[in-house]
Scaffold this active site. Structure first.
Site, PDB file in Angstrom:
ATOM      1  N   ASP A 245      17.183  23.815  15.702  1.00  0.00           N
ATOM      2  CA  ASP A 245      16.162  23.309  14.795  1.00  0.00           C
ATOM      3  C   ASP A 245      16.749  22.947  13.427  1.00  0.00           C
ATOM      4  O   ASP A 245      17.510  23.725  12.843  1.00  0.00           O
ATOM      5  CB  ASP A 245      15.068  24.384  14.625  1.00  0.00           C
ATOM      6  CG  ASP A 245      13.945  23.937  13.723  1.00  0.00           C
ATOM      7  OD1 ASP A 245      13.231  22.988  14.093  1.00  0.00           O
ATOM      8  OD2 ASP A 245      13.789  24.525  12.635  1.00  0.00           O
ATOM      9  N   GLU A 282      18.484  18.899  16.029  1.00  0.00           N
ATOM     10  CA  GLU A 282      17.492  18.141  15.271  1.00  0.00           C
ATOM     11  C   GLU A 282      18.097  17.946  13.884  1.00  0.00           C
ATOM     12  O   GLU A 282      18.368  18.925  13.181  1.00  0.00           O
ATOM     13  CB  GLU A 282      16.169  18.891  15.146  1.00  0.00           C
ATOM     14  CG  GLU A 282      15.151  18.115  14.322  1.00  0.00           C
ATOM     15  CD  GLU A 282      14.022  18.966  13.756  1.00  0.00           C
ATOM     16  OE1 GLU A 282      13.009  18.386  13.326  1.00  0.00           O
ATOM     17  OE2 GLU A 282      14.156  20.203  13.729  1.00  0.00           O
TER      18      GLU A 282
END
Length: 575
Positions: A245, A282
């Site tokens: 993330d 990401e």
């Protein structure tokens, strides 16, 4: 006999707290404390007391059955009898991802319940099940991005053994599994790491508070805590890939960036286990270094998400131009993101107010290193109402065709494949009233700046906000949803059988479009993906005479160097 250990470099004393007594621990080296216990075994509850503190959960706890503030429980991962000995793994490049959230994928919201739908996913054409975070977080319901026990599996989902069962069943169904992990911050409630050592640093900051300590005093052990966590998911839970993330928030000025370290160690473990292991980032940086080899100065990620492609497709189909969609929507922008990944690649980003990004080199960067999607948890859940894209069935079919025939690694968000009507909202379950109010009011204030009435914004703490986000599987029995699902299945089957659609060379794709945004044609070898973006029928020109219709959503007719389509429809034709 079991040896309990914990890193607490600044402590004068550390005690091991068991249900039936307290035992002093011995200081060893580099800030570690240990204590051997003959009677300890799987299921033993324990905690640590640092300099006389109340009992605290283990920073490496695998099991928190009594919540994130309760005692830790010992978990022996080797007790599980795996049946996936013949699983050879799967390279994530070009594989079809399916992002799902355990708490809303089924009404039960458990790993065991989710596993009942694995055959459905396999028949659909999914190849990688991508789980949103399962690390233990406060309360029962939440996205998982406020996890605080990163080694533990959220107990309401079923706990650690349920996760092993889930992965084993996925492999039995021919599905690889990717896990979303969050190393850039921890949640605000139930986070006791600072009581043990310098897990955070004031040297840097993030949107969520103090940065995780990756380059300050004590960072060696913090980095080890993160890398050991990642390797454990691969080794003890048999995951095939991890989704990292918001890696742009991993602030690290070390000579070797954390991502490079993690990439190198993952590659070594992959060689040891004899199967591919993937790292999917990401990243908001629009920097191809993210997917370049560590040996070439890159971060070594296997792949990364491509938000620019999403924004370009979303804005093209919906007409939205607010927020970060302001630079998107023009068909030329979509064409750029379909062939060169990033819209902002050294160009000015209006939303950011600065020049942003770096260019992709199609001679060395493959499309399979980037994930493309029409929706994901962020792009839905971070909208004011958590609403899915407001598309007609025909527009949904167009979006699916443009993603699944692209040179990129495609990803679906759960329910997308049947045009699910359920929203996917931001929901939390904090038991601290002040924190609950802060989250509720912060959410309302954020969207009030965009003109929303505060009363329109769903209350994250209201259980109904979570319930409304649970997929309604009964929709599969309704005609409009069945039609969309059939289209996805047809596309995925066709993609699997056609080498032209799995060719991830960026320079193998050409895009023609109407400057007014009424139609677009994508060339993939001898195939043309012809989409009528307008609501009215249109005759869309193609560069060669079409010979036959491979598949279509809507009744189409072939003409001399053209395809006639109804409004909001799409066809794949051969030339």
């Amino acid at each position: 006999m079991y040896t309990f250990s914990v890193w607490a470099p600044n402590a004068s004393s550390v005690d091991l707290v068991l249900r039936d007594g307290v035992l002093p621990m011995d200081s060893t080296t580099d800030g570690w404390w240990e204590r051997k216990v003959v009677e300890a075994h799987h299921d033993t509850d324990y905690a640590f007391s640092v300099d006389g503190s109340d009992p605290l959960p283990d920073p490496r706890s695998a099991w928190q059955p009594n919540g994130v503030s309760g005692f830790s429980r010992m978990f022996d991962p080797d007790r599980f009898e795996w049946t996936d000995d013949n699983w050879a793994g799967r390279d994530v490049h070009g594989s079809v991802f399916y992002e799902l959230h355990i708490g809303t994928f089924t009404p039960e919201g458990t790993l065991d319940a989710a596993s009942e739908n694995l055959d459905y996913l396999a028949v659909l054409g999914v190849e990688v099940v991508s789980l949103l975070p399962v690390a233990a977080f406060p309360g029962v319901h939440g996205w998982g991005y406020d996890g605080v026990d990163l080694y533990a599996v959220h107990h309401p989902y079923g706990g650690p053994e349920a996760l092993q069962r889930f992965v084993d069943r996925c492999h039995d169904a021919g599905l690889a599994v990717c896990l979303d992990v969050v190393y850039n911050h921890l949640g605000p409630s139930g986070n006791y790491l600072s009581s043990f050592g310098p897990y955070f640093t004031d040297k840097h900051s993030t949107p969520w508070g103090p940065a995780v300590n990756l380059d300050d005093t004590g960072s060696t052990e913090v980095r080890r805590w993160i890398c050991d966590n990642a390797l454990r998911w691969f080794r003890d839970f048999h995951f095939d890939a991890l989704r990292l993330d918001a890696v742009h928030a991993l602030v690290d000025d070390s000579p070797t960036h954390l991502l490079q370290q993690l990439s190198t160690e993952t590659a070594a473990l992959s060689k040891e286990l004899g199967r591919p292991l993937g790292l999917v980032a990401e990243s908001d940086l629009n920097d191809p270094r993210m997917i370049e080899a560590v040996s070439a100065g890159g971060m070594g990620m296997t792949a990364q998400w491509s938000d620019d492609f999403h924004h370009a497709l979303h804005a093209l189909l919906t007409g939205e131009r607010f927020g970060y969609y302001v630079d998107f929507g023009d068909p030329a922008v979509f064409a750029k993101t379909l062939t060169r990944v990033f819209m902002h690649d050294g160009t000015y980003s209006t939303f950011r107010g600065k020049t942003w990004g770096h260019q992709i080199d199609p001679r060395k960067h493959q499309g399979g290193s980037f994930l493309a999607y029409t929706a994901n948890h962020d792009q839905i859940g971070n909208r004011a109402l958590g609403d899915r894209p407001a598309l007609t069935p025909g527009q949904q079919a167009i979006a699916a065709a443009l993603v699944l025939t692209s040179p990129y690694t495609p990803m679906l968000f759960m329910g997308e494949e049947w045009g699910a009507s359920t929203p996917w909202r931001f929901f939390t379950d904090f038991d601290d009233p002040e924190l609950a109010d802060a989250v509720r009011n912060g959410r309302r204030q954020e969207f009030a700046e965009f003109g929303w009435d505060a009363e329109e914004i769903p209350d994250p703490q209201d259980p109904e906000t979570w319930r409304s986000s649970v997929l309604d599987w009964s929709e599969l029995d309704e005609a409009p949803h069945r039609e969309v699902l059939a289209w996805y299945r047809h596309l995925l089957t066709f993609r699997a059988r056609m080498p032209e659609l799995r060719d991830d060379r960026l320079d193998s794709v050409q895009v023609a479009f109407d400057p007014a945004g009424n139609w677009v044609v994508v060339t993939r070898g001898s195939l043309r993906v012809v989409a009528n973006l307008a609501a009215e029928p249109a005759e869309v020109p193609v560069d060669e005479v079409p010979t036959y219709v491979v598949m279509s959503f809507g009744a189409v007719e072939l003409a001399d160097r053209a395809v006639r389509l109804p409004g909001h429809s799409v066809a794949v034709v051969a030339v």
